[in-house]
Write an enzyme that holds these catalytic residues in place. Structure first.
Site, PDB file in Angstrom:
ATOM      1  N   THR A 139       1.795   1.771  -9.709  1.00 22.84           N
ATOM      2  CA  THR A 139       1.965   1.751  -8.258  1.00 22.84           C
ATOM      3  C   THR A 139       1.187   0.593  -7.658  1.00 22.84           C
ATOM      4  OG1 THR A 139       1.965   3.130  -6.277  1.00 22.84           O
ATOM      5  CG2 THR A 139       0.126   3.473  -7.798  1.00 22.84           C
ATOM      6  N   TYR A 175       7.091   9.271   3.848  1.00 23.03           N
ATOM      7  CA  TYR A 175       7.201  10.743   3.796  1.00 23.03           C
ATOM      8  C   TYR A 175       5.935  11.433   4.288  1.00 23.03           C
ATOM      9  CZ  TYR A 175       4.892  10.118  -0.712  1.00 23.03           C
ATOM     10  OH  TYR A 175       4.013   9.765  -1.698  1.00 23.03           O
ATOM     11  N   LYS A 201       2.590  -3.509  -9.370  1.00 26.59           N
ATOM     12  CA  LYS A 201       3.983  -3.504  -9.841  1.00 26.59           C
ATOM     13  C   LYS A 201       4.463  -4.884 -10.322  1.00 26.59           C
ATOM     14  CE  LYS A 201       5.624   0.513  -7.267  1.00 26.59           C
ATOM     15  NZ  LYS A 201       6.675   1.037  -6.388  1.00 26.59           N
ATOM     16  N   ASN A 233       7.820  -0.092 -12.094  1.00 21.73           N
ATOM     17  CA  ASN A 233       7.115   1.131 -11.675  1.00 21.73           C
ATOM     18  C   ASN A 233       6.990   2.129 -12.817  1.00 21.73           C
ATOM     19  OD1 ASN A 233       9.684   2.237 -11.816  1.00 21.73           O
ATOM     20  ND2 ASN A 233       9.355   3.560 -10.046  1.00 21.73           N
ATOM     21  N   GLY A 270      12.836  -3.940   7.082  1.00 18.93           N
ATOM     22  CA  GLY A 270      11.663  -4.201   6.260  1.00 18.93           C
ATOM     23  C   GLY A 270      12.040  -5.017   5.031  1.00 18.93           C
ATOM     24  N   SER A 283      -2.294   9.183  -4.793  1.00 15.45           N
ATOM     25  CA  SER A 283      -0.999   9.336  -5.461  1.00 15.45           C
ATOM     26  C   SER A 283      -0.657  10.811  -5.675  1.00 15.45           C
ATOM     27  CB  SER A 283      -1.001   8.621  -6.807  1.00 15.45           C
ATOM     28  OG  SER A 283       0.187   8.934  -7.499  1.00 15.45           O
ATOM     29  N   GLY A 289      11.921  10.980   3.016  1.00 17.53           N
ATOM     30  CA  GLY A 289      11.547  10.074   1.926  1.00 17.53           C
ATOM     31  C   GLY A 289      10.904  10.728   0.723  1.00 17.53           C
ATOM     32  N   GLY A 294       7.998  -4.679  -0.911  1.00 16.42           N
ATOM     33  CA  GLY A 294       8.368  -4.312  -2.276  1.00 16.42           C
ATOM     34  C   GLY A 294       9.376  -3.185  -2.327  1.00 16.42           C
ATOM     35  N   ALA A 295       9.222  -2.194  -1.467  1.00 15.19           N
ATOM     36  CA  ALA A 295      10.138  -1.054  -1.483  1.00 15.19           C
ATOM     37  C   ALA A 295      11.535  -1.484  -1.055  1.00 15.19           C
ATOM     38  CB  ALA A 295       9.612   0.046  -0.564  1.00 15.19           C
ATOM     39  N   ASP A 337      12.692   2.886  -8.761  1.00 15.97           N
ATOM     40  CA  ASP A 337      12.620   3.151  -7.316  1.00 15.97           C
ATOM     41  C   ASP A 337      14.015   3.197  -6.680  1.00 15.97           C
ATOM     42  OD1 ASP A 337       9.852   3.412  -7.132  1.00 15.97           O
ATOM     43  OD2 ASP A 337       9.546   1.262  -6.864  1.00 15.97           O
TER      44      ASP A 337
HETATM   45  P1  ATR Z   1       5.339  -3.174   0.358  1.00 18.34           P
HETATM   46  O1  ATR Z   1       4.057  -2.414   0.186  1.00 18.34           O
HETATM   47  O2  ATR Z   1       6.560  -2.312   0.240  1.00 18.34           O
HETATM   48  O3  ATR Z   1       5.426  -4.490  -0.345  1.00 18.34           O
HETATM   49  P2  ATR Z   1       4.416  -4.273   2.845  1.00 18.34           P
HETATM   50  O4  ATR Z   1       4.151  -5.659   2.492  1.00 18.34           O
HETATM   51  O5  ATR Z   1       3.298  -3.381   3.184  1.00 18.34           O
HETATM   52  O6  ATR Z   1       5.396  -3.538   1.868  1.00 18.34           O
HETATM   53  O7  ATR Z   1       5.448  -4.356   4.027  1.00 18.34           O
HETATM   54  C1  ATR Z   1       5.646  -3.378   4.919  1.00 18.34           C
HETATM   55  C2  ATR Z   1       6.858  -3.699   5.758  1.00 18.34           C
HETATM   56  O8  ATR Z   1       6.614  -3.149   7.048  1.00 18.34           O
HETATM   57  C3  ATR Z   1       7.136  -5.181   5.950  1.00 18.34           C
HETATM   58  O9  ATR Z   1       8.523  -5.381   6.006  1.00 18.34           O
HETATM   59  C4  ATR Z   1       6.487  -5.455   7.295  1.00 18.34           C
HETATM   60  O10 ATR Z   1       7.013  -6.547   8.019  1.00 18.34           O
HETATM   61  P3  ATR Z   1       6.378  -8.027   7.862  1.00 18.34           P
HETATM   62  O11 ATR Z   1       6.990  -8.581   6.614  1.00 18.34           O
HETATM   63  O12 ATR Z   1       6.820  -8.731   9.073  1.00 18.34           O
HETATM   64  O13 ATR Z   1       4.909  -7.859   7.766  1.00 18.34           O
HETATM   65  C5  ATR Z   1       6.819  -4.167   8.016  1.00 18.34           C
HETATM   66  N1  ATR Z   1       5.966  -3.960   9.181  1.00 18.34           N
HETATM   67  C6  ATR Z   1       4.643  -3.735   9.201  1.00 18.34           C
HETATM   68  N2  ATR Z   1       4.215  -3.600  10.472  1.00 18.34           N
HETATM   69  C7  ATR Z   1       5.307  -3.741  11.280  1.00 18.34           C
HETATM   70  C8  ATR Z   1       5.525  -3.709  12.703  1.00 18.34           C
HETATM   71  N3  ATR Z   1       4.529  -3.479  13.567  1.00 18.34           N
HETATM   72  N4  ATR Z   1       6.783  -3.888  13.149  1.00 18.34           N
HETATM   73  C9  ATR Z   1       7.793  -4.119  12.285  1.00 18.34           C
HETATM   74  N5  ATR Z   1       7.650  -4.168  10.951  1.00 18.34           N
HETATM   75  C10 ATR Z   1       6.425  -3.980  10.450  1.00 18.34           C
END
Ligand code: ATR
Length: 279
Positions: A67, A225, A71, A92, A134, A20, A246, A137-138, A108
């Site tokens: 984080t 980022y 969350k 957050n 995507g 972090s 970012g 969470g973000a 966020d």
């Molecule tokens: P968070 O930490 O924000 O909750 P995460 O669950 O890690 O997010 O999700 C990351 C994002 O990247 C998801 O939208 C994921 O798509 P899936 O829901 O289909 O898993 C996306 N992602 C990861 N690898 C990917 C890839 N190779 N192509 C396209 N999207 C991808």
């Protein structure tokens, strides 16, 4: 750094938390504003998150950031949720109120919008549809903030469509889900393109996306980022589109927490950016 017995305390709770940048960020501000305070990493495993959060008032903490992966657990553990946290289903930023109760916020989306406004002066959510890639969470915070700030529509695409559908159902009006395969054709009518996937991050392949159809006036931003200029941003820059990296989202999301815990509205400056990056 010297802290006294009266130091105001805050920190960031995560698991792991070693990566972090928040301690560095808040530490910079504490020093800049001459505040007797400390902002520390709080490495808390998932099974102890609720217990650790509930202990903040007893330990005299003013609050903390939360984080990954805590969350959602934080949203369940606090006493009050503000509107942004309710909408995101995630917290957050926790503020210990004067009566010792815990208030959960989600900054966020605020950080995302403030970063865009600072990095692309004149950009407004109302300018046109936003394509968001995507659905993690973000993405949830990003989509909600765009709708709340006046985006006419958010076009949401995720590799796993069901996750995008679930997010859209939670946020409600204004979010339309499309198949992942339509991500390139939709760009022609987008005023904003946001990557919230992990693609393009150090150690990950670049996002599989051609920008050929992207409108010249569209702004492109990435919540990744590391690196600061992702392959997506580099490709957008090469075409002459305005891009916003970012890092600023991290910096701006930190402002409300710092103000609540330490009593000073902190500023995001170029010097801060360089310091947090460690360059
Ligand atoms: P968070 O930490 O924000 O909750 P995460 O669950 O890690 O997010 O999700 C990351 C994002 O990247 C998801 O939208 C994921 O798509 P899936 O829901 O289909 O898993 C996306 N992602 C990861 N690898 C990917 C890839 N190779 N192509 C396209 N999207 C991808």
């Amino acid at each position: 750094m010297i802290i006294s017995g009266k130091a105001k305390l805050a920190g960031v709770m995560g698991w792991p938390v070693g990566h972090s940048r928040s301690p560095r960020l808040h530490g910079f501000w504490l020093e800049r504003y001459g505040i007797d305070g400390a902002y520390v990493p709080l490495a808390v495993p998932p099974e102890r998150a609720a217990e650790a959060i509930r202990a903040l008032p007893a330990l005299g903490f003013r609050g903390c950031n939360v984080t990954v992966p805590h969350k959602e657990a934080a949203a369940a553990a606090v006493d009050h949720l503000d509107e942004t946290a309710k909408r995101a289903g995630a917290v957050n930023t926790i503020v210990v109120r004067a009566d010792g109760s815990l208030e959960g916020r989600n900054t966020d989306g605020f950080g995302f919008l403030e970063n865009l406004k600072a990095g692309a002066p004149g950009w407004m959510a109302g300018a046109g549809p936003a394509v968001v890639l995507g659905a993690g969470g973000a993405a949830r915070a990003v989509v909600a903030s765009l709708i709340d700030d006046g985006a006419p529509e958010v076009w949401l695409l995720n590799r796993t469509r069901a996750r995008a559908e679930a997010l859209a159902a939670d946020i409600g009006d204004g979010v339309r889900v499309f198949d992942w395969v339509s991500r390139e054709t939709l760009l022609a009518d987008a005023a904003l393109l946001v990557n919230t996937t992990t693609q393009g991050m150090h150690g990950q392949p670049p996002l599989d996306l051609s920008l050929k159809a992207l409108a010249p006036a569209a702004v492109v931003t990435d919540i990744v980022y590391t690196p600061l200029i992702t392959p997506l941003l580099a490709a957008a820059q090469a075409r002459g589109n305005r891009v916003v990296d970012g890092l600023g989202m991290l910096l701006h999301q930190a402002r409300p927490g710092f103000a609540a815990w330490f009593g000073v509205e902190p500023e995001v400056t170029e010097e801060l950016r360089r310091f947090v990056l460690g360059v």
